[in-house]
Scaffold this motif. Structure first.
Motif, PDB file in Angstrom:
ATOM      1  N   GLU A 265     -11.841  65.616  23.888  1.00  0.00           N
ATOM      2  CA  GLU A 265     -11.071  66.628  24.577  1.00  0.00           C
ATOM      3  C   GLU A 265     -12.022  67.605  25.235  1.00  0.00           C
ATOM      4  OE1 GLU A 265      -7.509  69.879  23.669  1.00  0.00           O
ATOM      5  OE2 GLU A 265      -8.255  68.562  22.088  1.00  0.00           O
ATOM      6  N   ASN A 266     -11.794  67.842  26.522  1.00  0.00           N
ATOM      7  CA  ASN A 266     -12.665  68.740  27.285  1.00  0.00           C
ATOM      8  C   ASN A 266     -14.133  68.307  27.164  1.00  0.00           C
ATOM      9  OD1 ASN A 266     -10.468  70.358  28.032  1.00  0.00           O
ATOM     10  ND2 ASN A 266     -10.640  71.553  26.129  1.00  0.00           N
ATOM     11  N   LYS A 267     -14.334  67.002  27.280  1.00  0.00           N
ATOM     12  CA  LYS A 267     -15.668  66.397  27.228  1.00  0.00           C
ATOM     13  C   LYS A 267     -16.369  66.635  25.895  1.00  0.00           C
ATOM     14  CE  LYS A 267     -16.400  66.702  32.224  1.00  0.00           C
ATOM     15  NZ  LYS A 267     -17.303  67.145  33.309  1.00  0.00           N
ATOM     16  N   THR A 268     -15.579  66.838  24.853  1.00  0.00           N
ATOM     17  CA  THR A 268     -16.143  67.038  23.513  1.00  0.00           C
ATOM     18  C   THR A 268     -15.671  65.930  22.592  1.00  0.00           C
ATOM     19  OG1 THR A 268     -16.243  69.434  23.784  1.00  0.00           O
ATOM     20  CG2 THR A 268     -16.303  68.586  21.533  1.00  0.00           C
ATOM     21  N   LEU A 269     -16.615  65.255  21.967  1.00  0.00           N
ATOM     22  CA  LEU A 269     -16.319  64.197  21.002  1.00  0.00           C
ATOM     23  C   LEU A 269     -16.369  64.793  19.608  1.00  0.00           C
ATOM     24  CD1 LEU A 269     -15.993  61.189  20.151  1.00  0.00           C
ATOM     25  CD2 LEU A 269     -18.489  61.039  20.190  1.00  0.00           C
ATOM     26  N   SER A 270     -15.302  64.548  18.846  1.00  0.00           N
ATOM     27  CA  SER A 270     -15.223  65.065  17.474  1.00  0.00           C
ATOM     28  C   SER A 270     -14.959  63.910  16.522  1.00  0.00           C
ATOM     29  CB  SER A 270     -14.120  66.116  17.345  1.00  0.00           C
ATOM     30  OG  SER A 270     -14.371  67.222  18.198  1.00  0.00           O
ATOM     31  N   LEU A 271     -15.758  63.846  15.467  1.00  0.00           N
ATOM     32  CA  LEU A 271     -15.594  62.831  14.426  1.00  0.00           C
ATOM     33  C   LEU A 271     -15.452  63.526  13.087  1.00  0.00           C
ATOM     34  CD1 LEU A 271     -18.494  60.365  15.372  1.00  0.00           C
ATOM     35  CD2 LEU A 271     -16.135  60.281  16.160  1.00  0.00           C
ATOM     36  N   ALA A 272     -14.394  63.193  12.368  1.00  0.00           N
ATOM     37  CA  ALA A 272     -14.273  63.731  11.015  1.00  0.00           C
ATOM     38  C   ALA A 272     -15.297  63.071  10.109  1.00  0.00           C
ATOM     39  CB  ALA A 272     -12.858  63.517  10.481  1.00  0.00           C
ATOM     40  N   SER A 273     -15.462  61.743  10.253  1.00  0.00           N
ATOM     41  CA  SER A 273     -16.447  61.021   9.465  1.00  0.00           C
ATOM     42  C   SER A 273     -16.740  59.686  10.122  1.00  0.00           C
ATOM     43  CB  SER A 273     -15.969  60.803   8.020  1.00  0.00           C
ATOM     44  OG  SER A 273     -14.850  59.928   8.001  1.00  0.00           O
ATOM     45  N   LEU A 274     -17.929  59.209   9.919  1.00  0.00           N
ATOM     46  CA  LEU A 274     -18.352  57.894  10.391  1.00  0.00           C
ATOM     47  C   LEU A 274     -19.165  57.259   9.271  1.00  0.00           C
ATOM     48  CD1 LEU A 274     -18.879  55.696  12.570  1.00  0.00           C
ATOM     49  CD2 LEU A 274     -20.877  57.037  13.268  1.00  0.00           C
ATOM     50  N   VAL A 275     -18.773  56.045   8.882  1.00  0.00           N
ATOM     51  CA  VAL A 275     -19.456  55.345   7.800  1.00  0.00           C
ATOM     52  C   VAL A 275     -19.960  54.009   8.329  1.00  0.00           C
ATOM     53  CG1 VAL A 275     -19.278  54.370   5.483  1.00  0.00           C
ATOM     54  CG2 VAL A 275     -18.006  56.438   6.062  1.00  0.00           C
ATOM     55  N   ILE A 276     -21.256  53.765   8.168  1.00  0.00           N
ATOM     56  CA  ILE A 276     -21.862  52.493   8.567  1.00  0.00           C
ATOM     57  C   ILE A 276     -22.459  51.838   7.332  1.00  0.00           C
ATOM     58  CG2 ILE A 276     -23.582  51.358  10.013  1.00  0.00           C
ATOM     59  CD1 ILE A 276     -23.416  53.704  11.925  1.00  0.00           C
ATOM     60  N   ASN A 277     -21.934  50.698   6.958  1.00  0.00           N
ATOM     61  CA  ASN A 277     -22.480  49.914   5.864  1.00  0.00           C
ATOM     62  C   ASN A 277     -23.333  48.789   6.453  1.00  0.00           C
ATOM     63  OD1 ASN A 277     -21.119  50.892   3.209  1.00  0.00           O
ATOM     64  ND2 ASN A 277     -19.443  50.779   4.694  1.00  0.00           N
ATOM     65  N   TYR A 278     -24.476  48.540   5.873  1.00  0.00           N
ATOM     66  CA  TYR A 278     -25.367  47.521   6.398  1.00  0.00           C
ATOM     67  C   TYR A 278     -25.915  46.654   5.264  1.00  0.00           C
ATOM     68  CZ  TYR A 278     -28.642  51.192   5.043  1.00  0.00           C
ATOM     69  OH  TYR A 278     -29.318  52.159   4.343  1.00  0.00           O
ATOM     70  N   ASP A 279     -26.121  45.398   5.593  1.00  0.00           N
ATOM     71  CA  ASP A 279     -26.639  44.421   4.635  1.00  0.00           C
ATOM     72  C   ASP A 279     -27.611  43.529   5.403  1.00  0.00           C
ATOM     73  OD1 ASP A 279     -27.201  42.644   2.653  1.00  0.00           O
ATOM     74  OD2 ASP A 279     -25.120  42.118   2.201  1.00  0.00           O
ATOM     75  N   ILE A 280     -28.893  43.669   5.131  1.00  0.00           N
ATOM     76  CA  ILE A 280     -29.933  42.961   5.875  1.00  0.00           C
ATOM     77  C   ILE A 280     -30.666  42.008   4.945  1.00  0.00           C
ATOM     78  CG2 ILE A 280     -32.056  43.214   7.222  1.00  0.00           C
ATOM     79  CD1 ILE A 280     -31.049  46.003   8.010  1.00  0.00           C
ATOM     80  N   ILE A 281     -30.814  40.775   5.363  1.00  0.00           N
ATOM     81  CA  ILE A 281     -31.580  39.772   4.628  1.00  0.00           C
ATOM     82  C   ILE A 281     -32.873  39.530   5.392  1.00  0.00           C
ATOM     83  CG2 ILE A 281     -31.638  37.409   3.756  1.00  0.00           C
ATOM     84  CD1 ILE A 281     -28.607  37.500   3.584  1.00  0.00           C
ATOM     85  N   GLY A 282     -33.991  39.788   4.738  1.00  0.00           N
ATOM     86  CA  GLY A 282     -35.280  39.713   5.408  1.00  0.00           C
ATOM     87  C   GLY A 282     -35.658  38.308   5.824  1.00  0.00           C
ATOM     88  N   GLY A 283     -36.506  38.253   6.843  1.00  0.00           N
ATOM     89  CA  GLY A 283     -36.997  36.983   7.336  1.00  0.00           C
ATOM     90  C   GLY A 283     -38.443  36.747   6.953  1.00  0.00           C
ATOM     91  N   LYS A 284     -39.069  35.785   7.603  1.00  0.00           N
ATOM     92  CA  LYS A 284     -40.429  35.378   7.282  1.00  0.00           C
ATOM     93  C   LYS A 284     -41.418  36.510   7.493  1.00  0.00           C
ATOM     94  CE  LYS A 284     -43.937  31.952   8.556  1.00  0.00           C
ATOM     95  NZ  LYS A 284     -44.247  30.800   9.435  1.00  0.00           N
TER      96      LYS A 284
END
Length: 779
Positions: A265-284
């Protein structure tokens, strides 16, 4: 976002085409009879060929159209593949609401959609001909629309059943960028769309990228709301993405993004919350086996116009595993807030905390000029921890130390300022606690390629012995090698030539081996290859030792210099502490001004130059009793047995003065004199350090006295001078005693017959005692 907009434009175009087709078909009975008219109309509007295998209509209760096997040709100059092809298209509208001027459209069904997007080497795209320039978008009819009329008002009563796309494919071929992207198994569904009400959207697709080779699976679910004034809102956004391929440094990476709500609204972004879950499996080539965790952003606002962004809390938690991780597993937790203003070029990370293994740190970071020449100010506090256990967890092997309780108490606090333009790093209010030691002060370094270092540090106390390996019984010394080990002194010459340094460190109390210096001050200055330590001073041995030292690496050969002027120095304590020997005692003055040059020990000796002066009072040379040796000699001359004594083997002196000059490693004696209670000693000669030899003559004049070391017994030798010759290798010189003059002066007539026998006997006795005395000295 550009790709999504393009897809929406294409779908909107298809919908327009379909609506046109519906209008034509509704005016007739059999749409297949007018297929040619429809394709001609599309050809006229788009310049493309439309092919439809089957068309059918439905009239009640819904007015609808069904298309099967429809396709639209590609643009001229591109591949022969259709621009778009669809296995099945279905759309309709309820008839009864139309009577009330309401539009209720069924869900738009597109099954088997295949969209081919291309760009040639010149940058031209195969949809350019479908997009009209902005100056052509307004028609004469459009000009008649009033400025205050909202086009969305005409659709205010629209009720759209949604979109259903199944088994879609989108191909992107970029000859200019030499890249191919394919979206397969594209499924897009939405709920019924009504202005002012939320509806669900679900999208899933498999993506493949050629350069670099990356494959991903994405699932997107969200709820959206569209208002008739053009405003929109999104909530409950959930994105799951799994990526694999040679183009990423890991074997597999899975992320899940949860965004319950946000608003623009009025070029303003508002987020109450943002959750990023990540699961990485390593390589060689990835250093970790796995990384799993969560990133949370709370109460975030971002104004696109002012370019200001704020987050009340940013939290990062991670569990990592791998062979290089202590115990194979570790947990990391990072928390902070953030205020970023791109226009003002400022960033602030207050209340920053970090926990990893047994280490806990907190602080804050402030930065200015972040988009140009960043200046970063940070305050950091590391809570007390067991450094020994931490290093053990990191699999860092510590050397053996005398005290196993060292490194068990570590804490630190400091302020840091870094300027990227000048490459200047400053450390302020430094406070480091290590066991019982406390280091405080400030330090700075700039120009990392040519370091300019300054510091002012203070250490309250340190016991170095605790950190050294425990002393062990000395093994039987191995036979000395014939040749001397000519060690090379390695110096970082190039770095020293670039280095500028100006700093002072003070140590209140230190313990090293048997030394216990106090009030240590060492100031180091230097630039362009010339460094000086001036002064280096310390309270030790009940006096103050003052040393000036220098290093010059501007030339091909490093040059060294040392100066000292110390008074009231107890030489016995110095030798006992440094060489574990107390063969010499006495208190006095020691001055030295010495220079040398070279890279090896042999060169140091060869290039040694300067002067040295020692003046000792009231001391002794232990291990050799010169008075006793002379008494024994006198007894032999008189034909008597040598006297026995229980006294300590030492030679007392009231004064000992040595003044030498060193030229190219050769020590020349200007003066060597000693005063003892019964004699006066003078010496002259040379010591050749490069060759490891000496050539010395010591003359001892008997001065009878009734005090000290049997002076009464030597009265009859009063005035006699006894010369002692030392010559040969420094470590094992030959020692000869000239008793000829002694014999001729005291018993010429009586001793003449057995002179040779007595002289050899006495000489051997004195030589043995002198050799025993010299064994305690290292040259």
């Amino acid at each position: 976002m550009k790709a999504l907009g393009l897809i929406l434009k294409i779908l909107l175009g298809l919908l327009v085409i379909i609506v046109i087709a519906v209008g034509v078909i509704v005016a007739t009975v059999d749409p297949n009879d007018y297929r040619e008219e429809i394709t001609d109309l599309v050809k006229k509007e788009t310049g493309r060929d439309l092919q439809v295998e089957t068309m059918s209509l439905s009239f009640f209760p819904h007015l609808g159209i069904n298309l099967e096997s429809a396709s639209l040709s590609n643009a001229e100059g591109f591949s022969a593949n259709p621009f778009v092809s669809i296995d099945k298209v279905q759309v309709g509208a309820a008839i009864m609401p139309l009577l009330s001027q309401k539009l209720e459209v069924d869900a738009l069904t597109l099954h088997g959609l295949s969209l081919n997007l291309e760009r040639d080497k010149t940058g031209k795209s195969n949809w350019d001909d479908l997009v009209k320039p902005a100056d052509e978008a307004t028609t004469k009819g459009d000009k008649e629309i009033k400025d205050d009329e909202n086009p969305m008002d005409k659709l205010a009563s629209l009720n759209f059943g949604g979109i259903d796309i199944q088994d879609g494919q989108i191909h992107w071929k970029d000859e200019q960028g030499q890249q191919n992207v394919t979206l397969e198994n594209v499924n897009f569904t939405s709920g019924a769309i009504t202005f002012g009400e939320f509806f669900f959207i679900a999208l899933s697709a498999d993506t493949k990228v050629s350069k670099p080779q990356i494959a991903s699976q994405v699932d997107i679910n969200l709820e959206a709301k569209l208002d008739k004034d053009g405003q929109y809102a999104i909530r409950n956004l959930n994105i799951t993405n799994t990526t694999t391929g040679q183009g990423i440094p890991v074997k597999k990476a899975t992320t899940n993004i949860e965004l319950p709500s946000f608003s623009i609204e009025n070029k303003t972004l508002s987020l109450a919350s943002l959750v990023i879950n990540y699961d990485i499996i390593g390589g060689k080539d990835f250093p970790l086996d796995s990384v799993k965790g969560e990133l949370t952003l709370t109460e975030f606002t971002g104004n696109m116009e002012s370019q200001a962004f704020n987050a009340k809390k940013i939290a990062l938690n991670a569990d990592v595993t791998g062979e290089n991780i202590p115990n194979g597993k570790a947990t990391l937790a990072l928390n902070t807030a953030a205020q970023i203003d791109l226009k003002a070029q400022t960033a602030n990370l207050p209340k920053l905390t970090l926990k990893v293994l047994d280490l806990t740190a907190n602080g804050d970071i402030k930065a200015t000029q972040i988009t140009s020449d960043a200046i970063v100010n940070a305050n950091l506090n590391i809570a007390e921890t067991n450094l020994r256990d931490l290093l053990k967890q990191l699999k860092i092997t510590l050397p053996e130390m005398s005290d196993s309780k060292t490194l068990t108490k570590f804490a630190a606090s400091l302020g840091v300022q870094f300027a990227s333009k000048t490459q200047a790093l400053k450390v302020n209010n430094l406070k480091v606690t290590l066991d019982e030691s406390l280091l405080t002060g400030n330090a700075a370094v700039s120009r990392f390629d040519a370091p300019n270092i300054s510091y002012d540090l203070a250490l309250n106390r340190i016991n170095v012995n605790r950190y050294l390996p425990p002393k062990k019984e000395q093994p039987t010394p191995a036979p000395e090698s014939q040749g001397e080990v000519d060690a090379k002194i390695e110096l970082p010459v190039e770095l020293l030539r670039k280095l500028t340094v100006n700093g002072t460190i003070k140590v209140g109390n230190a313990t090293f081996d048997k030394l216990n210096p106090k009030n240590i001050v060492m100031t180091t200055k230097g630039s362009k290859g010339k460094l000086t330590v001036n002064p280096l001073k310390a309270d030790i041995f009940k006096t103050q030792v003052l040393v000036h030292a220098g290093l010059d690496v501007t030339g091909k050969t490093p040059k060294y210099s040392v100066q000292t002027n110390t008074k009231n120095l107890p030489i016995g304590e110095v030798l006992l502490a440094l060489a574990d020997s107390d063969r010499l005692s006495g208190t006095g003055t020691m001055n030295a001004n010495i220079t040398t040059a070279g890279e090896r020990v042999s060169e140091f000796k060869k290039n040694l130059n300067g002067t040295a002066y020692v003046d000792l009072k009231d001391g002794a040379i232990k291990g050799f009793n010169l008075a006793q040796a002379i008494r024994d000699a006198q007894a032999k001359l008189s034909g008597k047995a040598a006297s026995k004594t229980d006294k300590e083997a030492k030679t007392d002196f009231s004064s000992l003065v040595a003044d030498v000059t060193i030229t190219n490693g050769v020590i020349n004696t200007n003066k060597l004199s000693a005063q003892a209670p019964f004699m006066r000693v003078n010496g002259s000669g040379k010591v050749n350090l490069p060759k490891g030899t000496l050539d010395y003559l010591v003359k001892t004049k008997i001065v009878a006295s009734d005090k000290g070391q049997g002076g009464e017994d030597l009265k009859d030798l009063n005035g006699i001078t006894i010369p002692v010759k030392l010559k040969g290798p420094l470590t094992d010189p030959s020692i000869s005693l000239d008793l000829e003059s002694l014999v001729s002066q005291k018993a010429q007539a009586e001793i003449e017959k057995k002179k040779d026998e007595v002289v050899k006997d006495v000489q051997k006795n004195v030589e043995d005692k002198l050799k025993d005395a010299f064994k305690g000295f290292k040259f």
